[in-house]
Motif scaffolding. Structure first.
Motif, short mmCIF file in Angstrom:
data_model
loop_
_atom_site.label_atom_id
_atom_site.label_comp_id
_atom_site.label_asym_id
_atom_site.label_seq_id
_atom_site.Cartn_x
_atom_site.Cartn_y
_atom_site.Cartn_z
N TYR A 1 0.81 -1.21 0.00
CA TYR A 1 0.00 0.00 0.00
C TYR A 1 0.84 1.27 0.00
O TYR A 1 0.39 2.32 -0.48
CB TYR A 1 -1.00 -0.04 1.15
CG TYR A 1 -2.20 -0.88 0.77
CD1 TYR A 1 -3.16 -0.40 -0.12
CD2 TYR A 1 -2.34 -2.18 1.23
CE1 TYR A 1 -4.24 -1.17 -0.51
CE2 TYR A 1 -3.41 -2.98 0.83
CZ TYR A 1 -4.36 -2.46 -0.03
OH TYR A 1 -5.42 -3.23 -0.44
N ALA A 2 2.07 1.19 0.49
CA ALA A 2 2.98 2.33 0.32
C ALA A 2 3.26 2.55 -1.16
O ALA A 2 3.24 3.68 -1.66
CB ALA A 2 4.28 2.10 1.08
N GLY A 3 3.51 1.46 -1.88
CA GLY A 3 3.75 1.55 -3.31
C GLY A 3 2.53 2.08 -4.07
O GLY A 3 2.66 2.91 -4.98
N LEU A 4 1.36 1.62 -3.70
CA LEU A 4 0.14 2.08 -4.36
C LEU A 4 -0.11 3.56 -4.07
O LEU A 4 -0.60 4.30 -4.94
CB LEU A 4 -1.05 1.24 -3.90
CG LEU A 4 -1.05 -0.21 -4.39
CD1 LEU A 4 -2.11 -1.03 -3.66
CD2 LEU A 4 -1.29 -0.27 -5.91
N TYR A 5 0.23 3.99 -2.87
CA TYR A 5 0.09 5.41 -2.53
C TYR A 5 1.01 6.25 -3.41
O TYR A 5 0.60 7.29 -3.95
CB TYR A 5 0.43 5.62 -1.05
CG TYR A 5 0.16 7.02 -0.54
CD1 TYR A 5 -1.06 7.36 0.01
CD2 TYR A 5 1.16 8.00 -0.62
CE1 TYR A 5 -1.30 8.65 0.49
CE2 TYR A 5 0.93 9.28 -0.15
CZ TYR A 5 -0.30 9.60 0.40
OH TYR A 5 -0.54 10.87 0.86
N TYR A 6 2.24 5.81 -3.55
CA TYR A 6 3.17 6.54 -4.40
C TYR A 6 2.69 6.56 -5.85
O TYR A 6 2.85 7.57 -6.56
CB TYR A 6 4.56 5.92 -4.32
CG TYR A 6 5.36 6.37 -3.12
CD1 TYR A 6 5.59 7.72 -2.86
CD2 TYR A 6 5.93 5.43 -2.26
CE1 TYR A 6 6.34 8.13 -1.77
CE2 TYR A 6 6.69 5.83 -1.16
CZ TYR A 6 6.88 7.18 -0.91
OH TYR A 6 7.62 7.59 0.17
N GLU A 7 2.11 5.48 -6.31
CA GLU A 7 1.60 5.46 -7.68
C GLU A 7 0.49 6.48 -7.85
O GLU A 7 0.42 7.16 -8.89
CB GLU A 7 1.09 4.07 -8.05
CG GLU A 7 0.50 4.01 -9.46
CD GLU A 7 0.36 2.60 -10.00
OE1 GLU A 7 1.37 2.03 -10.46
OE2 GLU A 7 -0.77 2.07 -9.97
N ALA A 8 -0.40 6.59 -6.86
CA ALA A 8 -1.47 7.58 -6.94
C ALA A 8 -0.90 9.00 -7.03
O ALA A 8 -1.50 9.87 -7.67
CB ALA A 8 -2.39 7.46 -5.73
N GLU A 9 0.25 9.21 -6.42
CA GLU A 9 0.90 10.53 -6.46
C GLU A 9 1.76 10.72 -7.69
O GLU A 9 2.36 11.78 -7.88
CB GLU A 9 1.75 10.72 -5.21
CG GLU A 9 0.94 10.86 -3.93
CD GLU A 9 1.80 11.33 -2.76
OE1 GLU A 9 2.97 10.90 -2.69
OE2 GLU A 9 1.30 12.12 -1.94
N GLY A 10 1.85 9.70 -8.53
CA GLY A 10 2.64 9.80 -9.75
C GLY A 10 4.12 9.60 -9.54
O GLY A 10 4.93 9.96 -10.41
N LYS A 11 4.51 9.02 -8.41
CA LYS A 11 5.93 8.79 -8.10
C LYS A 11 6.26 7.34 -8.41
O LYS A 11 6.31 6.48 -7.54
CB LYS A 11 6.21 9.13 -6.64
CG LYS A 11 5.91 10.59 -6.31
CD LYS A 11 6.10 10.90 -4.83
CE LYS A 11 5.78 12.36 -4.52
NZ LYS A 11 5.92 12.67 -3.08
N SER A 12 6.52 7.08 -9.69
CA SER A 12 6.61 5.70 -10.18
C SER A 12 7.83 4.96 -9.63
O SER A 12 7.75 3.75 -9.38
CB SER A 12 6.62 5.68 -11.71
OG SER A 12 7.71 6.43 -12.21
N GLU A 13 8.95 5.64 -9.46
CA GLU A 13 10.14 4.94 -8.98
C GLU A 13 9.96 4.47 -7.53
O GLU A 13 10.35 3.35 -7.18
CB GLU A 13 11.36 5.84 -9.10
CG GLU A 13 11.85 6.02 -10.53
CD GLU A 13 12.16 4.68 -11.20
OE1 GLU A 13 12.86 3.84 -10.57
OE2 GLU A 13 11.70 4.48 -12.34
N LYS A 14 9.38 5.30 -6.69
CA LYS A 14 9.13 4.89 -5.32
C LYS A 14 8.05 3.81 -5.26
O LYS A 14 8.12 2.89 -4.44
CB LYS A 14 8.73 6.10 -4.47
CG LYS A 14 9.87 7.07 -4.24
CD LYS A 14 9.46 8.20 -3.29
CE LYS A 14 10.65 9.10 -2.99
NZ LYS A 14 10.28 10.20 -2.06
N ALA A 15 7.06 3.91 -6.15
CA ALA A 15 6.04 2.87 -6.24
C ALA A 15 6.68 1.54 -6.62
O ALA A 15 6.40 0.49 -6.01
CB ALA A 15 4.97 3.26 -7.26
N LYS A 16 7.56 1.59 -7.59
CA LYS A 16 8.26 0.38 -8.03
C LYS A 16 9.07 -0.23 -6.90
O LYS A 16 9.05 -1.46 -6.70
CB LYS A 16 9.17 0.71 -9.21
CG LYS A 16 9.98 -0.46 -9.73
CD LYS A 16 10.85 -0.02 -10.91
CE LYS A 16 11.68 -1.18 -11.43
NZ LYS A 16 12.53 -0.77 -12.59
#
Length: 289
Positions: free
Chosen positions: A237-252
């Motif tokens: 869910y940390a990764g999904l949160y980052y994806e929602a914010e458009g921060k793909s590298e942190k999501a990855k």
């Protein structure tokens, strides 16, 4: 098939980790393999008090004998398997097929209308309880729609599911994820679906993070020494949160960590498969291993 022929409420014990999408439906009540956790207590009702009237109303809505619940169950099983294998489009085809096969599932919106019409009748609460047990909330379909970029349909699916079960933390979050992709994080947060208290500490914190905003790294750090499932869910869910914010590298980084965790590698949890599918859909990996 009439309502009286297909429903036999079952009482289950309290859920344990992993709880996953807690909702009452015919597939989850009669077929626990479709639930990501043991359902909460179903309502024990006296059918003789009201079923003759409710059954006729329900058959009128759903087409009575046109339902094929066993085939619908098979379609959902196939859809789940296809999703686990990375065939997201194929999974949606099977989930949609289940809706066609079991006409009860078409009655979700009819339920809202009819329950309002029954506002002044004592039968209303009993009717609502039985319809909750009959309607299939295809959370699996909602997840697949997200990965097909069909965010509006996904949000609609999750909102309908939360309307059935107002204590479902994860579906509230997934509705936010769909709407964030449609309207942005700020708008999605303004219309965030509030639900009841989750029994799992990690999901309570994840819910608060998505609802109020905050630092995903804190979510991960707070559960580094937790149970294997907590480590996994915090990273996911940390990764999904980052994806929602458009921060793909942190999501990855975090979703890859979820996949590589012991729980992510060994569990047959549907969400463990989802983390792997997420990497595949984002071209972060060449396979599901």
């Amino acid at each position: 098939m009439a309502l009286t022929h297909i429903v036999n409420p079952i009482i289950y014990s309290s859920p344990t980790i992993p709880r996953r999408f807690a909702a009452i439906s015919p597939l989850k009540t009669l077929n626990p393999q479709f639930s990501r956790h043991t359902p909460q207590h179903a309502h024990a009702l006296s059918r003789r008090l009201f079923l003759p009237s409710v059954s006729s109303i329900w058959d009128a809505i759903t087409g009575g004998g046109d339902s094929n619940p066993r085939e619908a169950i098979a379609a959902i099983r196939n859809g789940m398997q296809l999703f686990r294998q990375g065939d997201v489009s194929g999974s949606v085809t099977e989930f949609d097929k289940a809706i066609v096969l079991d006409s009860r599932q078409k009655a979700c919106k009819c339920y809202v209308f009819l329950s309002e019409k029954l506002e002044n009748f004592r039968i209303k609460n009993d009717f609502r309880s039985y319809v909750f047990a009959l309607m299939t909330d295809l959370w699996q379909r909602g997840l697949s729609l997200y990965y097909m970029d069909r965010f509006e349909e996904g949000a609609e699916q999750f909102r309908l599911d939360v309307a059935q079960n107002p204590n479902d933390t994860e579906e509230s979050i997934w509705c936010f994820l769909c709407e964030a992709r449609l309207h942005g994080v700020d708008v999605a947060r303004k219309q965030f679906l509030e639900v009841g208290r989750d029994s799992r500490p990690v999901m309570r914190e994840a819910y608060n993070l998505f609802k109020n905003g905050g630092d995903p790294e804190k979510l991960v750090n707070d559960f580094l020494s937790g149970q294997a499932s907590e480590v996994f869910y915090a990273s996911l869910y940390a990764g999904l949160y980052y994806e929602a914010e458009g921060k793909s590298e942190k999501a990855k980084f975090h979703i890859t960590a979820a996949c590589g965790s012991p729980y992510g590698q060994r569990s047959d949890d549907y969400m463990a498969s989802l983390a792997k599918v997420h990497r595949l859909c984002r071209n972060w990996s060449s396979g599901l291993v």
